[in-house]
Write a protein that holds these residues in place. Structure first.
Motif, mmCIF file in Angstrom:
data_model
loop_
_atom_site.group_PDB
_atom_site.id
_atom_site.type_symbol
_atom_site.label_atom_id
_atom_site.label_comp_id
_atom_site.label_asym_id
_atom_site.label_seq_id
_atom_site.Cartn_x
_atom_site.Cartn_y
_atom_site.Cartn_z
ATOM 1 N N GLU A 49 0.700 -1.390 0.271
ATOM 2 C CA GLU A 49 0.105 0.093 -0.127
ATOM 3 C C GLU A 49 0.953 1.170 0.035
ATOM 4 O OE1 GLU A 49 -2.523 -0.125 3.112
ATOM 5 O OE2 GLU A 49 -3.346 -2.107 3.140
ATOM 6 N N VAL A 50 1.906 1.824 1.245
ATOM 7 C CA VAL A 50 2.897 2.698 0.914
ATOM 8 C C VAL A 50 3.265 2.372 -0.400
ATOM 9 C CG1 VAL A 50 4.760 3.499 2.300
ATOM 10 C CG2 VAL A 50 3.151 2.288 3.958
ATOM 11 N N ILE A 51 4.117 1.698 -0.782
ATOM 12 C CA ILE A 51 4.528 1.938 -2.653
ATOM 13 C C ILE A 51 3.622 2.027 -3.026
ATOM 14 C CG2 ILE A 51 5.792 0.292 -4.574
ATOM 15 C CD1 ILE A 51 6.703 -1.217 -2.168
ATOM 16 N N LYS A 52 2.712 1.790 -3.340
ATOM 17 C CA LYS A 52 2.043 2.271 -4.414
ATOM 18 C C LYS A 52 0.995 3.450 -3.870
ATOM 19 C CE LYS A 52 -2.518 0.292 -6.978
ATOM 20 N NZ LYS A 52 -4.044 -0.663 -6.430
ATOM 21 N N GLU A 53 1.162 3.957 -2.854
ATOM 22 C CA GLU A 53 0.518 5.733 -2.781
ATOM 23 C C GLU A 53 1.547 6.428 -3.682
ATOM 24 O OE1 GLU A 53 0.596 7.495 1.818
ATOM 25 O OE2 GLU A 53 -0.866 5.713 1.372
ATOM 26 N N LYS A 54 2.397 5.918 -2.499
ATOM 27 C CA LYS A 54 4.060 6.258 -3.217
ATOM 28 C C LYS A 54 4.969 6.277 -4.087
ATOM 29 C CE LYS A 54 5.344 7.630 2.134
ATOM 30 N NZ LYS A 54 5.464 8.247 2.974
ATOM 31 N N GLY A 55 4.915 5.309 -4.863
ATOM 32 C CA GLY A 55 5.567 5.398 -5.915
ATOM 33 C C GLY A 55 6.800 4.701 -5.453
ATOM 34 N N LEU A 56 7.009 3.639 -6.711
ATOM 35 C CA LEU A 56 7.976 2.809 -6.490
ATOM 36 C C LEU A 56 9.705 3.434 -5.561
ATOM 37 C CD1 LEU A 56 9.172 -0.007 -5.642
ATOM 38 C CD2 LEU A 56 9.712 -0.836 -8.446
ATOM 39 N N ASP A 57 9.330 4.567 -7.317
ATOM 40 C CA ASP A 57 10.507 5.510 -7.612
ATOM 41 C C ASP A 57 11.195 6.722 -6.512
ATOM 42 O OD1 ASP A 57 10.887 4.203 -9.787
ATOM 43 O OD2 ASP A 57 9.999 5.453 -11.054
ATOM 44 N N HIS A 58 9.807 6.686 -5.828
ATOM 45 C CA HIS A 58 9.923 7.948 -4.328
ATOM 46 C C HIS A 58 9.913 7.125 -2.976
ATOM 47 C CE1 HIS A 58 9.458 10.496 -7.674
ATOM 48 N NE2 HIS A 58 8.174 9.829 -8.342
ATOM 49 N N VAL A 59 10.069 6.418 -3.148
ATOM 50 C CA VAL A 59 10.507 5.195 -1.812
ATOM 51 C C VAL A 59 11.753 4.478 -1.315
ATOM 52 C CG1 VAL A 59 8.757 3.397 -2.104
ATOM 53 C CG2 VAL A 59 8.871 3.760 -0.125
ATOM 54 N N THR A 60 12.459 5.152 -0.202
ATOM 55 C CA THR A 60 12.986 4.098 -0.136
ATOM 56 C C THR A 60 12.919 3.067 1.104
ATOM 57 O OG1 THR A 60 14.204 4.722 2.156
ATOM 58 C CG2 THR A 60 14.886 6.374 -0.431
ATOM 59 N N VAL A 61 13.794 1.772 1.261
ATOM 60 C CA VAL A 61 13.829 0.752 2.539
ATOM 61 C C VAL A 61 13.534 1.438 3.617
ATOM 62 C CG1 VAL A 61 14.777 -1.329 3.389
ATOM 63 C CG2 VAL A 61 15.032 -0.700 1.187
#
Length: 97
Positions: A49-61
């Protein structure tokens, strides 16, 4: 109890658990219990959900860890927390110096 004393006590307990191999056994028990109760699947879904919300390119581990940690802690069932605490107390009582 002062913060310094509490920190020392935690360090001593952690050291004893590690030296005797109990820490690793407790971690394995925790992993099994969390998988068994569905916690792992819930957290996996939350990550997605978090990755989908922020976008894969905009979230780090690191961002992901910061984002999901509070929910992850809150979702651990009380029964699992109690069982781990009981096991730690039993271990400490058995190995008291």
């Amino acid at each position: 109890m002062s913060n310094v004393k509490e920190s020392r006590m935690r360090a001593t307990i952690n050291q004893k658990l590690t030296e005797m191999g109990e820490r690793e056994r407790l971690k394995e028990l925790l992993r099994a219990k969390l998988t068994e109760c569905g916690w792992k699947d819930q957290m996996k879904a939350h990550c997605k959900e978090v990755i989908k919300e922020k976008g894969l390119d905009h979230v780090t581990v690191e961002d992901l860890v910061v984002e999901i940690t509070p929910k992850g802690r809150a979702l651990v069932p009380d029964s699992v927390k109690k069982e781990l605490l009981q096991r730690i107390r039993a271990f400490l009582a058995q190995h008291a110096t």
